[in-house]
Write an enzyme that holds these catalytic residues in place. Structure first.
Site, PDB file in Angstrom:
ATOM      1  CG  ASP A  22       3.982  -4.165   4.284  1.00  0.00           C
ATOM      2  OD1 ASP A  22       2.896  -3.793   3.791  1.00  0.00           O
ATOM      3  OD2 ASP A  22       5.062  -3.609   4.027  1.00  0.00           O
TER       4      ASP A  22
ATOM      5  CB  SER B 214       6.260   1.852   0.048  1.00  0.00           C
ATOM      6  OG  SER B 214       5.174   1.266  -0.631  1.00  0.00           O
TER       7      SER B 214
ATOM      8  CG  HIS C  22       3.082  -0.445   3.607  1.00  0.00           C
ATOM      9  ND1 HIS C  22       4.036  -1.215   2.979  1.00  0.00           N
ATOM     10  CD2 HIS C  22       2.977   0.689   2.865  1.00  0.00           C
ATOM     11  CE1 HIS C  22       4.467  -0.589   1.905  1.00  0.00           C
ATOM     12  NE2 HIS C  22       3.849   0.573   1.820  1.00  0.00           N
TER      13      HIS C  22
END
Length: 242
Positions: free
Chosen positions: A184, A130, A216
């Protein structure tokens, strides 16, 4: 960003005590950069997935981002490598380029320190999830040497194409592995896919792996592929520099 350095110099580096590698091959150094609001220690169990004998002596570092106010969370202070103007992140979302360039300097200092300790650049691997994935990409593309590889998990391109002319030629030779879940909801799959034309324009080689149904986060299947990717790169690098 001082805490990042303190984490490093206090030896928050997880490494094996074995010394089975030959003199002609230094063990790989794997720097893992966590996501927004997370911490380094919370990710240390990732290394238990990497069971290959070739990675037995790998040196790991899981630093923690310093506390910073984050715009997308109404200025709330949390562990953050750089400011994130908005989430979910999609193609065209706002970015804070100056903030990430400051974070890159600190990652480069860690890499420089490890290389000075004897690790060859081609055995240095940067991985991130991320926000950590975005920082991984920026750090690899702006580093003055060719590294073993950069692994981006559910990340995004943290700057505009205007910065491409700042990428050192050696940095463009560092391969990128990009993993992204199709479901995601925080960094949309389309934002991950947008990295491909960006990297192609920059002349950077990128392997893109889509994981159907993954949200995610990361899966063991994803980590196992990353392990094989790092292992193959490490072998190739060591044989070419022996």
């Amino acid at each position: 960003m001082g805490k990042l350095f303190r984490n490093y110099f206090l030896c928050n580096c997880i490494s094996s005590s074995c010394s089975g590698n030959s003199d002609s091959m230094t063990p790989p150094f794997i720097l893992w950069l966590h996501g927004l609001g997370d911490s380094g220690p919370a990710n240390e169990n990732i290394k238990t997935v990497f069971k290959s004998p070739e990675l037995r002596d790998a040196k790991w570092l899981f630093p923690s981002a310093p506390p910073n106010p984050v715009t997308c969370n109404n200025g709330r202070v949390m562990p953050s490598w750089f400011d994130v103007p908005e989430l979910p992140f999609n193609v065209g979302s706002r970015i804070d380029e100056s903030s990430i360039l400051e974070a890159v300097k600190n990652v480069h200092a860690i890499i420089d320190k490890e290389i000075a300790r004897g690790t060859r650049p081609e055995n240095v691997f940067i991985c991130g999830l991320s926000q950590g994935g975005a920082l991984t990409l920026a750090s690899v593309l702006l580093y003055p040497k060719t590294l073993g590889g950069g692994v981006v998990l559910s990340g995004w391109v943290p700057f505009t194409s205007s910065i491409i002319n700042q990428f050192p030629e050696e940095a463009k030779k560092t391969p990128i592995l990009w993993s992204h879940g199709t479901d995601d909801e925080l960094v949309l799959f389309e934002a991950g896919q947008a990295a491909l034309p960006f990297l192609e324009q920059a002349g950077v080689t990128c392997e893109f792996k889509a994981y159907p149904g993954l949200a995610h986060w990361m899966s063991n299947k994803e980590l196992e592929y990353i392990e094989s990717w790092i292992k193959s790169r490490m072998q190739s690098s060591s044989s070419s520099s022996s």
